[in-house]
Design a protein around this motif. Structure first.
Motif, short mmCIF file in Angstrom:
data_model
loop_
_atom_site.label_atom_id
_atom_site.label_comp_id
_atom_site.label_asym_id
_atom_site.label_seq_id
_atom_site.Cartn_x
_atom_site.Cartn_y
_atom_site.Cartn_z
N ILE A 71 0.85 -1.21 0.00
CA ILE A 71 0.00 0.00 0.00
C ILE A 71 0.88 1.26 0.00
CG2 ILE A 71 -1.72 1.32 1.30
CD1 ILE A 71 -2.72 -1.37 2.45
N GLU A 72 1.93 1.22 0.85
CA GLU A 72 2.81 2.39 0.92
C GLU A 72 3.51 2.63 -0.42
OE1 GLU A 72 3.60 1.80 5.70
OE2 GLU A 72 5.22 1.31 4.30
N THR A 111 15.83 0.93 4.74
CA THR A 111 14.54 1.53 4.41
C THR A 111 14.73 2.69 3.45
OG1 THR A 111 12.54 2.55 5.31
CG2 THR A 111 14.61 3.10 6.41
N THR A 112 13.70 2.95 2.63
CA THR A 112 13.76 4.12 1.76
C THR A 112 12.66 5.09 2.20
OG1 THR A 112 12.30 2.95 0.24
CG2 THR A 112 14.64 2.88 -0.25
N LYS A 113 12.05 4.78 3.36
CA LYS A 113 10.90 5.59 3.79
C LYS A 113 11.31 6.52 4.92
CE LYS A 113 8.15 1.62 2.69
NZ LYS A 113 7.50 0.46 3.25
N GLU A 114 10.70 7.70 4.88
CA GLU A 114 11.03 8.68 5.90
C GLU A 114 10.71 8.17 7.30
OE1 GLU A 114 9.67 13.13 6.35
OE2 GLU A 114 9.94 12.51 4.25
N LYS A 115 9.53 7.52 7.39
CA LYS A 115 9.14 7.06 8.72
C LYS A 115 9.32 5.56 8.92
CE LYS A 115 5.88 10.67 9.85
NZ LYS A 115 4.51 11.07 9.63
N GLY A 116 10.00 4.94 7.97
CA GLY A 116 10.15 3.48 8.07
C GLY A 116 11.26 3.11 9.04
#
Ligand code: ATP
Ligand code: MG
Length: 509
Positions: free
Chosen positions: A411-412, A459-464
Motif C-alpha cells: 500500500i505504501e 529503508t527508503t521511507k522517511e518514517k520506516g
C-alpha cells in the motif's frame, strides 16, 4: 628355465654357467669380494642399484660403493678379520647405506655370508634397496603424525570407543568440553557422559553403528564432569577392522552450548523487535480504530433505539420483533468486540502458540488489519485463494504480522501511482508447501534495496524502521519456510513465501 641346481648332476662348466645365470637374473644385488675387499662378482641388479657398470667395479675395492663412515672403516675391518677371524656382520643382515656412482646414497638391507673357494676366502653380500619401503614408512609416519596433530589441536572433542562403549581415545578438546582428563576416562564407559534419560538414544546409535551407518550433526545433551549439561552436535562414524567388521566408533562432539545461547538471545531480540514493530503499527492504527468501531457502535445504538420505539408504539408485547432487534444489537456488539480483540491479540506480548490454521482465513483477517489506519485507501484487492489448501501448523498472529507487513509495504509503495492493485494468492506448491504470493502495482523494488531487502534497518521511507521484512523473514524461517522477492516482474513488486505442511496437515484439513 629347463633345469634347477638341486638334484642335477652337472659338470663344472655347466654349474658355472648356471651360477652366472642365477646371479644375472637375481632381483637382489649380489656382490662377491675377496678378503681384501676386491670385487669378484657384481650382478645386473647391482648395476641398477649403484649406477656403476660391472666393468667399472670388478677388481675395485668394495668401499667405492660405501659412503663415510663405512668407506673409511672397511679396510680396517677386513684386516681385523684376516688377523683375528673376528666377524662382525657375517651371518646377520643389517641396514646400511650404499653410495651410487653419482655419490648419492640410499638405504639398503645387506646380508653377508662367507665361503671358501679353492683356498680363497670370499664374502657374498646380498643387497635389497630399502628406498621405497623407507619412503612408504615415512609417509605413513607423516600421515599419522599429521592426524595426531589434527586431533590434538581440534576444538571439537574427538573420542573413540569400542562397540561396548569403552573409551579408547580422548583428545584435549574432550578434556576441555567434558572436564575429564584423558587418564580419568580411557578404559571407562562412555556412559558417564550420557544423561540417564538419553540412554535409549545411545542404544539406537550403537545399533546404527553396528549396521555400519554413521550419525551426522545430531544435536543432543551430554554431561560435564561437574554434572552440568553440555549441548553438543555429534557426528559418529563406525571404525572397521581390515575385514570391514565394525569394531568401534569415533565420535566428534562440538560444544554448541554457546551457539544455542546466542540463538536464544537473537530469538528473544527478534521477538522483542517484532513486538515493538506491532506496537508501532498499532500507533498508526489507533486513529482508524475509532472509525472502525464507530460503525458497529452506531448500529447498536440504532437497533436499541428502534427496539425502544417498537416497544412504545405497539400495544401488547411483540416479543418476537423485540428479540430480533436485540439479537442484532448483540451481534454488532460482538463484531465490535472481535475487532478490538483482533487488535489486542495483535499487539499483545505473548508466547508463540501454534495451531492448525486455514491460511486463507488468516489472509482475510490480515487484510482487515493491514488496511486499518491507511488514509486514502482506494486500493483494489484481488484474491485468488485456493480453497483446497491443507491447514498449516502456524502461530496465527505471527503469520498475520507477515501478511500485514507485506500488505502495508504494498500500500505504501502504491501511494504515488494511479493504478493501485494488490493481488494475493494461495496455492499448494511442490506437494509439501503452501505458498502465498502477493504483488502490487507500485514502482517495484529498486536494485539497491533488492540485494539487502531482508537486512534490518534498510529503508527508503522517511518514517520506516526498515525492519518489516526482517521480521517477515525471521517468522517465516522459524516456521520452517522461506520468503523471497519475485524478481522478474515488469510492474510493481511481489513477494512469495511458503510454509511447510506438517504431519497432520492433510488430516486436519
Ligand atoms: N512492495 C514494495 N514495493 C517497493 N519497495 C518495497 C516494497 N516492499 C519493500 N520495499 C522496499 O524495501 C524496504 C524495506 O522494507 P521493510 O518492510 O523491511 O521496511 P520499511 O517498510 O521501510 O519499514 P518498516 O520497518 O516500517 O516496515 C522499503 O523501505 C522499500 O524500499
Ligand atoms: Mg515495511
Amino acid at each position: 628355465m629347463g633345469r634347477t641346481t638341486s638334484g642335477v648332476k652337472s659338470t663344472k662348466s655347466e654349474s658355472d654357467s648356471l651360477f652366472r645365470a642365477l646371479i644375472a637374473t637375481a632381483v637382489d644385488g649380489i656382490i662377491v669380494i675377496d678378503s681384501h675387499g676386491a670385487v669378484q662378482v657384481y650382478n645386473a641388479a647391482c648395476e641398477r642399484l649403484f649406477g656403476y657398470s660391472s666393468r667399472e667395479v670388478i677388481g675395485q675395492n668394495i668401499k667405492i660403493l660405501m659412503p663415510e663412515p663405512y668407506h673409511g672403516e672397511h679396510d680396517e675391518y677386513l684386516r681385523n678379520f684376516r688377523e683375528s677371524g673376528e666377524r662382525r656382520i657375517i651371518g646377520i643382515g643389517r641396514e646400511v647405506v650404499g653410495r651410487r656412482k653419482d655419490h648419492s646414497t640410499f638405504p639398503m638391507y645387506l646380508s653377508v655370508g662367507e665361503s671358501e673357494l679353492e683356498g680363497r676366502h670370499l664374502f657374498v653380500g646380498i643387497i635389497r634397496d630399502l628406498t621405497e619401503l623407507k619412503a612408504q614408512a615415512a609417509s605413513h609416519e607423516g600421515a599419522n603424525r599429521l592426524l595426531a596433530q589434527l586431533v590434538a589441536s581440534s576444538d571439537d572433542a574427538i573420542i573413540s570407543k569400542t562397540l561396548d562403549g569403552i573409551i579408547t581415545s580422548w583428545n584435549r578438546a574432550a578434556e576441555h568440553i567434558f572436564g575429564y582428563a584423558s587418564s580419568e576416562v580411557i578404559g571407562k564407559s562412555i556412559s558417564i557422559l550420557i544423561p540417564l534419560d538419553l540412554w535409549p538414544e545411545e542404544e539406537r546409535f550403537i545399533e546404527q553403528l553396528r549396521a555400519g551407518r554413521g550419525i551426522e550433526h545430531y544435536e543432543t545433551e551430554r554431561l560435564h564432569k561437574d554434572g552440568s549439561v553440555v549441548l553438543v552436535s555429534l557426528s559418529v562414524s563406525p571404525i572397521c577392522d581390515a575385514k570391514g567388521v565394525v569394531i568401534g566408533a569415533s565420535k566428534i562432539a562440538r560444544d554448541i552450548t554457546e551457539k544455542k545461547r546466542a540463538e536464544a538471545r537473537t530469538n528473544m531480540l527478534l521477538s522483542e523487535l517484532a513486538h515493538a514493530s506491532r506496537l508501532s503499527a498499532m500507533g498508526q492504527m489507533s486513529s482508524a480504530l475509532a472509525h472502525e468501531l464507530n460503525q458497529p457502535l452506531t448500529a447498536i445504538m440504532n437497533y436499541i433505539k428502534a427496539t425502544k420505539r417498537t416497544l412504545a408504539s405497539i400495544t401488547g408485547f411483540p416479543t418476537a420483533r423485540a428479540n430480533e432487534l436485540i439479537e442484532n444489537a448483540a451481534h454488532e456488539t460482538l463484531r465490535a468486540g472481535a475487532i478490538i480483540k483482533n487488535l489486542r491479540d495483535f499487539v499483545e506480548k505473548r508466547e508463540s502458540k501454534r495451531a492448525f490454521e486455514n491460511l486463507n482465513k488468516v489472509i482475510e483477517e490480515s487484510i482487515r488489519l493491514g488496511f486499518v489506519g491507511v488514509d486514502d485507501v482506494n486500493v483494489n484487492v484481488r484474491l485468488e485463494l485456493d480453497p483446497e489448501i491443507p491447514l498449516v501448523l502456524i502461530d496465527k498472529i505471527q503469520i498475520q504480522q507477515v501478511m500485514t507487513n507485506l500488505i502495508r509495504n504494498g500500500i505504501e509503495a502504491m501511494q504515488l501511482v494511479d493504478r493501485r492493485e494488490l493481488s494475493i494468492s494461495t496455492t499448494r506448491a511442490d506437494g509439501d508447501f503452501v505458498q502465498v504470493t502477493m504483488t502490487d502495482t507500485g514502482p517495484g523494488l529498486s536494485p539497491e534495496v533488492l540485494s539487502r531487502l531482508f537486512q534490518p534497518f534498510i529503508t527508503t521511507k522517511e518514517k520506516g524502521m526498515g525492519i518489516g521484512l526482517t521480521i517477515c523473514q525471521s517468522i517465516v524461517e522459524a516456521h520452517g519456510g522461506r520468503i523471497w522477492p519475485i524478481e522478474e516482474r515488469t510492474v510493481g513488486a511481489g513477494f512469495s513465501f511458503r510454509l511447510p505442511l506438517t504431519e497432520g496437515s492433510d488430516l486436519a484439513a
